[in-house]
Design an enzyme around this catalytic site. Structure first.
Site: not given
Length: 653
Positions: A325, A361
């Site tokens: 993330d 990401e």
């Protein structure tokens, strides 16, 4: 390599247990042992200081199951980046299991307020090693993103006691569904222990997604009540069915938040080391994440913690890979993002990690944070540019055919920037963060009032559209039009080169009622309504999965080049000319692929036909012998409105 040759955390060796924690700035650290009730503190023992800033103690009477915590002594001066407060019970950053979930309370933020009754206790754990097998996900597979709790809370076949847990993923009905739609790997949204953001409890809301971690290695008891054994057994069951498991991990920030946040672990042990601070201002936390703090991933102590966490999940549970993330944080140092960051090099060189699937990401909100295409191979990257281009094309924005072709061919404009010859794209159209696929075609604007922030939260530009009068979903014509658009989006996604991803429930039309930031909705807004699943959509997704496996052109991740592998033609069968790419004369495109058909074991031609117009269009495919593979999308004479047709013919184009 870790900074010490001896492990940190609680390590059981026969009848002895060694406790070890690192802090560069603490003056003293106490080990606190608790009764089995998790409430009564039995002993508080000062740990000895060893080399390498390690505080350690070995005890003969702390067997598996012993509950423990830490208290750190030192200067309390937040302006100097020092947060020592012995009234705060702290969770060991290397804790492997906790006896309860975290819960937010104002006392966690107040200096001198005792918190032992609030903070989870770590459990001494002896971890058997799982058999390490090669990753079960190839870079051309289908990733199925799963928020564990919402996924099965309403599943009719899963027993009540398993609903909302990792164990539910191993239920035969769940596995049958995954296999039906051709899932290669499930990507589990965070399952490690997290704490609610402090603004949620007063609103009566809770974080249901887990993107606010405290303990990186410890599984959250709400999602994995059976601990490592539950995770390991679930992974093994999925592996037996040919499905890999990827963990979504959050190493960019922690739930301790900003200066007004909680002190529950790293902040109280060594705030100056674990978090990034403004240059020359040790009291000012850098906020490149938008969550109040930023993990200092370039510091050796933090790198060791991250690497040890990854190794732990591979060796103890057999995990196949990881999604990071806000992954740009992992490559940051004081000078910004570095694609040759030491942490990346250590991941890729580690014997246990080098073959794992790694997905970034590729952005954060800090300076220079958008890094799509700049991670080192073999990192795969979430391709939000393809996402937006595909959305805009089907919404009807301008002339997007060139962008569509680029995404279908593997996004070479993005992933060839550093001399790459292979697509590292994870192409998706909807993910957990944003509209669901159904809501994408049903709402022009977000509807986040339930989040308690006056609709200020969540993305404002979603490239979404309202196919029909908003709020009139009971009208069969509107429902049909929206379903048609979802089918077209899925058919586009399954025709792209490289890895693709869908979020659980998007294959059957789940809705969040227009909420595009539903992280705090642990309720039916996010719980998948299996009873209302659209069987026609599931069948469409299953058919697309079968087609993607049937034709070997979708194997591998090298870019389409146009030299014998792909050709682009108009709906009338004529080659695309420069004027066609640059003009706005048609809403259609045909991608002709040379491939082999697994059902006949012979060479064939595959045509994927795109028509974004709101009317059917005449179709002429070059050559003879074509057969429609998705009849709802059209015939050999015309392609249906707002649809993507797939056709096959013998021989090579």
């Amino acid at each position: 390599m870790t900074e010490t040759t001896r492990p940190l955390g609680a390590t059981v060796n026969g009848r002895w247990t060694r406790f070890a924690v690192r802090s560069q700035t603490a003056e003293r650290i106490d080990l606190c042992l608790f009764h089995a009730d998790g409430e009564t503190e039995l002993r508080r023992l000062p740990m000895g200081r060893e080399e390498g800033d390690v505080f350690a103690m070995t005890l003969p009477d702390a067997p598996v199951g012993t509950r423990y915590g830490l208290r750190a002594h030192g200067v309390y001066d937040p302006d100097r980046g020092l947060w020592f407060d012995p009234a705060k019970l702290l969770v060991d950053p290397y804790a492997l299991e906790l006896d309860r979930p975290f819960r937010h309370d104002a006392r966690l933020t107040q200096f001198g307020a005792e918190t032992a009754d609030l903070v989870p206790k770590a459990l001494v754990t002896k971890v058997p090693k799982a058999r390490v097998a090669p990753p079960r996900f190839s870079t051309d597979g289908l990733i199925y993103e799963v928020a564990v709790r919402p996924f099965t809370m309403l599943h009719p076949d899963v027993p009540d006691e398993q609903r909302g847990t990792v164990a539910a993923l191993a239920h035969p009905s769940v596995i049958a569904h995954l296999k039906r739609i051709g899932v290669s790997a499930v990507e589990l949204m965070p399952i490690t222990a997290w704490i609610d953001e402090r603004h949620l409890p007063p609103l009566g809301l809770t974080n249901g997604w887990g993107y606010n971690p405290v303990a990186f290695m410890a599984l959250d008891p709400r999602l994995v009540p059976g601990g490592l054994t539950e995770l390991r057994d679930t992974v093994a069951t999925l592996h037996r069915e040919g499905i890999g498991v990827i963990l979504d991990l959050v190493f960019n920030h922690s739930g301790e938040s900003d200066r007004q946040g909680a002190t529950v672990s790293m902040r109280g042990l060594d705030n100056a080391v674990y978090y990034r601070h403004a240059e020359g201002q040790p009291g000012q936390l850098v906020n490149d994440t938008g969550c109040g703090n930023t993990i200092a991933c370039d510091h050796p102590t933090v790198r060791s913690l991250i690497l040890d966490t990854l190794r732990h999940f591979v060796s103890a549970a057999g995990i196949d890979g990881f999604r990071f993330d806000l992954g740009s944080i992992l490559g940051r140092d004081a000078g910004g993002f570095r694609r040759d960051a030491t942490l990346f090099s250590e991941m890729l060189a580690d014997p246990l990690l080098k073959d794992c699937v790694l997905i970034a990401e590729p952005w954060d909100i800090g300076p220079g944070g958008y890094q799509l295409g700049h991670f080192p191979p073999p990192f795969l990257e979430w391709n939000d540019r393809a996402r937006d281009d595909i959305r805009r094309l089907w919404r009807g924005d301008g002339w997007m055919i060139g962008s569509l072709a680029g995404a279908l061919a593997g996004s070479s404009d993005i992933f060839a920037q550093h001399g790459g010859t292979q697509s590292r794209s994870v192409t998706f159209i909807a993910a957990h963060d944003g509209f669901t696929l159904r809501d994408l075609v049903s709402h022009s604007h977000k509807h986040n009032a339930a989040n308690g922030e006056d609709n200020r939260d969540g993305h404002n530009e979603n490239h979404s559209w309202n196919n029909g009068a908003e709020g009139a979903s009971d009208d069969s014509g509107i429902v049909s039009a929206r379903t048609r658009d979802v089918k077209a989006l899925l058919a586009t996604l399954f025709a792209t080169r490289g890895a693709i991803m869908i979020t659980a429930g998007d294959e059957f039309g789940r809705t969040q009622q227009g909420n595009n930031n539903a992280y705090c909705q642990d309720n039916p807004i996010t719980w998948l309504d299996w009873a209302s699943a659209d069987e026609a959509l599931i069948a469409q997704c299953a058919a697309l999965g079968e087609l993607r496996h049937r034709f070997d052109v979708f194997e591998g991740d090298s870019f389409f080049t146009g030299r014998g592998d792909v050709a682009w033609v108009r709906l009338d069968g004529k080659p695309m000319e420069v004027a066609d790419w640059e003009g706005e004369g048609t809403d259609g495109l045909v991608m002709l692929l040379s491939t082999r058909d697994a059902t006949t074991r012979k060479a064939c031609r595959l045509a994927v036909v795109f028509n974004r117009a709101h009317a059917a269009e005449a179709l002429t495919l070059p050559g003879k012998g074509w057969q429609s593979l998705l009849p709802d999308a059209g015939t050999l004479e015309e392609v249906s409105a707002r649809s993507v047709g797939w056709y096959v013919a013998p021989g090579r184009s």
